[in-house]
Scaffold this motif. Structure first.
Motif, short mmCIF file in Angstrom:
data_model
loop_
_atom_site.label_atom_id
_atom_site.label_comp_id
_atom_site.label_asym_id
_atom_site.label_seq_id
_atom_site.Cartn_x
_atom_site.Cartn_y
_atom_site.Cartn_z
N VAL A 104 0.84 -1.20 0.00
CA VAL A 104 0.00 0.00 0.00
C VAL A 104 0.88 1.24 0.00
N TRP A 105 0.47 2.23 -0.80
CA TRP A 105 1.13 3.55 -0.78
C TRP A 105 0.19 4.57 -0.17
N GLU A 106 0.77 5.47 0.61
CA GLU A 106 0.07 6.69 1.00
C GLU A 106 0.44 7.78 0.00
N VAL A 107 -0.55 8.51 -0.46
CA VAL A 107 -0.31 9.60 -1.41
C VAL A 107 -0.80 10.89 -0.75
N PHE A 108 0.11 11.87 -0.69
CA PHE A 108 -0.19 13.15 -0.03
C PHE A 108 -0.27 14.26 -1.07
N PHE A 109 -1.29 15.09 -0.96
CA PHE A 109 -1.42 16.30 -1.78
C PHE A 109 -1.09 17.48 -0.87
N TYR A 110 0.07 18.09 -1.11
CA TYR A 110 0.69 19.05 -0.20
C TYR A 110 0.62 20.44 -0.80
N THR A 111 0.16 21.41 -0.02
CA THR A 111 -0.10 22.74 -0.58
C THR A 111 1.16 23.53 -0.89
N VAL A 133 -3.63 3.73 -1.45
CA VAL A 133 -3.96 2.91 -2.63
C VAL A 133 -3.08 1.68 -2.64
N GLU A 134 -3.64 0.58 -3.11
CA GLU A 134 -2.90 -0.67 -3.17
C GLU A 134 -1.98 -0.69 -4.39
N THR A 135 -0.86 -1.39 -4.26
CA THR A 135 0.08 -1.52 -5.38
C THR A 135 -0.36 -2.65 -6.31
N MET A 136 0.07 -2.55 -7.55
CA MET A 136 -0.14 -3.61 -8.53
C MET A 136 1.19 -3.93 -9.18
N ASP A 137 1.41 -5.20 -9.46
CA ASP A 137 2.64 -5.63 -10.12
C ASP A 137 2.54 -5.39 -11.62
#
Length: 284
Positions: A104-111, A133-137
């Protein structure tokens, strides 16, 4: 002598200016611009390469915040308010930071978008949204770090991040319906100025979104009526609306007209689509 010395200096400056070396950037800069529905989306980022290195879990450590690219901040801009994986995000520009892990990745939207790499001090108040979001190979290696905008449809798309053998996709939704409906209502209010294209745009949008089929039919019928019989794309949509409403005979007649007009125009794509539909509807 002074003139000679001045001339020599100018020649030396000219030589050194011409002698500036240009070499390829290790991580080339890229700009991705995409219209999603009625919303402009722009991604700006640098693209490092694997170059034989192990990336995730090594070059990019797991469970640590990553700049998501190279050099200056990777940024994404939305011209409208959007929803990212269920999280509301205002129109504007954001730096994209991630915290990769194996699953799993955490994705941050940073101002704040003026950092070179990750911020020296992470400011949680500047995180406009965080999603997981989960990773895919990926079956084949991706040499260059790549960001994409995929799976486009009227109301959204997927922001894809891929490198090495890993892909993560962040789904986002754009406000197409509200913007399109406002445009349709304002345009259709001026009856005396309406063109065949106006009627067709409104009717085909209603059809595409599965909205009021009767209204879609009336508008597209009006568009076809105002034309000269050559607009095969309008008659194609007309046939599909009739079929959707269960009027097979009218659908077949409209498809035949569209087929003839497409053949006259030499548009083989529409020729094939109409022939396929006629064959399908004949069996119903």
């Amino acid at each position: 002598m002074k003139k000679f010395t001045l001339l020599l200096c100018m020649m030396s400056i000219g030589f050194f200016m011409k002698a500036q070396i240009q070499t390829p950037a290790p991580s080339p800069f890229s700009t991705l611009e995409q219209k999603v529905g009625l919303t402009d989306v722009t991604v700006k980022y640098s693209r490092p390469a694997m170059k034989g290195r192990k990336v995730f879990g090594d070059l990019v450590p797991f469970d640590a915040i990553w700049r998501t690219g190279a050099n200056q901040n990777t940024t994404i801009s939305f011209s409208d308010d959007v929803t990212v994986e269920g999280k509301e995000l205002k129109a504007g520009t954001y730096a994209i930071f991630t915290r990769p892990s194996e699953a799993v990745w955490e994705v941050f939207f940073y101002t704040a978008t003026d950092n070179w790499g990750t911020p020296q001090e992470w400011d949680a108040s500047k995180v406009a949204a965080t999603v997981k979001v989960e990773t895919m190979d990926i079956p084949m290696p991706i040499e260059s770090f790549t960001i994409t905008i995929d799976d486009l449809y009227n109301n959204g798309a997927t922001l894809g991040i891929m490198w090495e053998n890993t892909y993560v996709g962040v789904d986002f939704i754009v406000p197409t319906v509200s913007k399109a409906m406002k445009s349709i209502e304002e345009t259709m209010a001026n009856k005396e100025d309406l063109t065949a294209n106006d009627y067709f745009a409104a009717g085909s949008y209603y059809f595409a979104e599965g909205m009021n089929m009767q209204q879609a039919k009336e508008w597209v019928d009006k568009a076809v009526e105002m034309g000269d019989g050559s607009a095969y794309w309008m008659m194609r949509t007309q046939s599909l609306i009739y079929a959707k409403m269960g009027d097979k005979e009218a659908a077949i007649e409209a498809a035949k007209r569209s087929l003839a007009a497409a053949q006259a125009a030499g548009n083989q794509d529409y020729v094939k689509m109409n022939k396929d539909s006629l064959q399908e509807w004949a069996k119903m």
